[in-house]
Scaffold this motif. Structure first.
Motif, mmCIF file in Angstrom:
data_model
loop_
_atom_site.group_PDB
_atom_site.id
_atom_site.type_symbol
_atom_site.label_atom_id
_atom_site.label_comp_id
_atom_site.label_asym_id
_atom_site.label_seq_id
_atom_site.Cartn_x
_atom_site.Cartn_y
_atom_site.Cartn_z
ATOM 1 N N GLU A 156 9.075 4.048 31.433
ATOM 2 C CA GLU A 156 9.337 4.836 32.634
ATOM 3 C C GLU A 156 9.727 6.282 32.319
ATOM 4 O O GLU A 156 9.402 7.188 33.077
ATOM 5 N N ASP A 157 10.434 6.490 31.229
ATOM 6 C CA ASP A 157 10.850 7.844 30.868
ATOM 7 C C ASP A 157 9.629 8.672 30.457
ATOM 8 O O ASP A 157 8.914 8.314 29.513
ATOM 9 N N ASP A 158 9.389 9.785 31.157
ATOM 10 C CA ASP A 158 8.186 10.585 30.912
ATOM 11 C C ASP A 158 8.125 11.146 29.497
ATOM 12 O O ASP A 158 7.066 11.170 28.869
ATOM 13 N N PHE A 159 9.260 11.630 28.994
ATOM 14 C CA PHE A 159 9.274 12.217 27.653
ATOM 15 C C PHE A 159 8.927 11.170 26.596
ATOM 16 O O PHE A 159 8.084 11.408 25.716
ATOM 17 N N ILE A 186 7.450 15.878 33.247
ATOM 18 C CA ILE A 186 8.771 15.815 32.618
ATOM 19 C C ILE A 186 9.697 16.828 33.295
ATOM 20 O O ILE A 186 9.399 18.021 33.348
ATOM 21 N N LYS A 187 10.810 16.356 33.813
ATOM 22 C CA LYS A 187 11.723 17.223 34.556
ATOM 23 C C LYS A 187 12.523 18.140 33.641
ATOM 24 O O LYS A 187 12.789 19.292 33.990
ATOM 25 N N ASP A 188 12.941 17.620 32.498
ATOM 26 C CA ASP A 188 13.726 18.438 31.573
ATOM 27 C C ASP A 188 12.833 19.519 30.953
ATOM 28 O O ASP A 188 11.819 19.219 30.313
ATOM 29 N N GLY A 189 13.211 20.771 31.142
ATOM 30 C CA GLY A 189 12.382 21.878 30.681
ATOM 31 C C GLY A 189 12.168 21.902 29.182
ATOM 32 O O GLY A 189 11.055 22.198 28.704
ATOM 33 N N SER A 190 13.209 21.592 28.419
ATOM 34 C CA SER A 190 13.091 21.599 26.957
ATOM 35 C C SER A 190 12.117 20.527 26.484
ATOM 36 O O SER A 190 11.247 20.784 25.639
ATOM 37 N N ASN A 191 12.261 19.326 27.026
ATOM 38 C CA ASN A 191 11.367 18.237 26.627
ATOM 39 C C ASN A 191 9.921 18.514 27.055
ATOM 40 O O ASN A 191 8.976 18.192 26.332
ATOM 41 N N ARG A 192 9.787 19.094 28.246
ATOM 42 C CA ARG A 192 8.430 19.431 28.706
ATOM 43 C C ARG A 192 7.786 20.449 27.770
ATOM 44 O O ARG A 192 6.604 20.329 27.415
ATOM 45 N N ALA A 213 6.367 27.423 29.430
ATOM 46 C CA ALA A 213 7.449 26.436 29.414
ATOM 47 C C ALA A 213 8.554 26.862 28.458
ATOM 48 O O ALA A 213 9.748 26.700 28.745
ATOM 49 N N VAL A 214 8.161 27.431 27.316
ATOM 50 C CA VAL A 214 9.145 27.912 26.345
ATOM 51 C C VAL A 214 9.916 29.098 26.916
ATOM 52 O O VAL A 214 11.132 29.211 26.772
ATOM 53 N N ARG A 215 9.203 30.005 27.592
ATOM 54 C CA ARG A 215 9.865 31.161 28.212
ATOM 55 C C ARG A 215 10.884 30.701 29.257
ATOM 56 O O ARG A 215 11.967 31.287 29.395
ATOM 57 N N ASN A 216 10.523 29.683 30.010
ATOM 58 C CA ASN A 216 11.424 29.184 31.053
ATOM 59 C C ASN A 216 12.711 28.615 30.469
ATOM 60 O O ASN A 216 13.775 28.689 31.095
ATOM 61 N N ILE A 217 12.608 28.041 29.272
ATOM 62 C CA ILE A 217 13.816 27.529 28.615
ATOM 63 C C ILE A 217 14.764 28.683 28.339
ATOM 64 O O ILE A 217 15.969 28.614 28.585
ATOM 65 N N ASN A 218 14.217 29.770 27.812
ATOM 66 C CA ASN A 218 15.027 30.941 27.480
ATOM 67 C C ASN A 218 15.616 31.569 28.737
ATOM 68 O O ASN A 218 16.763 32.011 28.771
#
Length: 227
Positions: A156-159, A186-192, A213-218
């Protein structure tokens, strides 16, 4: 035989009329003779003692209920702590099992691989299960891959599901679009960002999406809200 005994309390307008048995009346009379107290005094003392006793019982009952409530809360907290400890212990055991399967994977004979996959599929923790399936994928014969795929899709966990799906995609490239869709969910930005970045090796067209996605983490790190 009964006798009506009347006493006056506080004022003449406030009185209590009590009908008592002859035996009790006799005891009251004997008591008045010995102590010199009036029947009114005796009744007032008796009522005061009774009501004080009732109040004490009520207070004790409330205190007991409070203590029981506190005890129930303590027991619940201990139970939750025990459950948390058990979950943590199970989590560690599952990760240890996945790690062991990874280390053994290259040494497993064809006869042992079905059992190894069955062990991996039985791991309760989803991330540990995904790691175990991922470790075994490159060593599984063709006939066991559908079982590994079914186990992966049940996660069930997407990551965790994406990690295992990417490993399977090395055997079934047609699964890459499915892995990409899972990554995007994946909801968690880092994992996505992690999964999208790993997918760029197989899907170059995902590079821009992975970079975003990486930029969004920062940006999230410095409190910048992104859509």
């Amino acid at each position: 035989m009964s006798e009506l005994l009347k006493v006056f309390i506080m004022t003449s307008d406030n009185f209590i009329s009590a009908r008592i048995s002859a035996n009790l009346l006799k005891r009251v009379q004997e008591y008045t003779q010995v102590t010199g107290e009036t029947k009114t005094d005796i009744l007032i003392k008796a009522l005061t003692a009774y009501l004080d006793s009732y109040k004490a019982i009520k207070d004790n009952s409330n205190s007991l209920e409070k203590k029981v409530d506190e005890l129930e809360k303590t027991c619940k907290a201990l139970s939750n702590h025990k459950n948390d400890s058990m979950r943590e212990r199970h989590h560690k055991n599952d990760l240890a099992c996945a790690k062991a399967l990874k280390e053994l994977a290259s040494y497993l004979t064809p006869a042992l691989l079905p059992e190894a996959l069955e062990t991996a599929c039985a791991i309760e923790d989803e991330l540990a299960r995904a790691k175990a399936v991922k470790a075994l994928v490159n060593h599984l014969p063709q006939e066991l891959l559908p079982s590994a795929l079914e186990t992966t899709r049940d996660i069930e966990d997407d990551f965790a599901r994406a990690k295992a799906m990417m490993a399977l995609a090395s055997k079934f490239p047609k699964l890459l679009p499915e892995a990409l869709q899972i990554a995007r969910n994946i909801k968690d930005g880092s994992n996505r960002a992690i999964i999208l970045s790993e997918l760029t090796a197989h899907l170059p067209e995902v590079l821009d999406e992975a970079l975003e996605a990486v930029r969004n983490i920062n940006k999230a790190k410095y409190g910048v809200i992104t859509q």
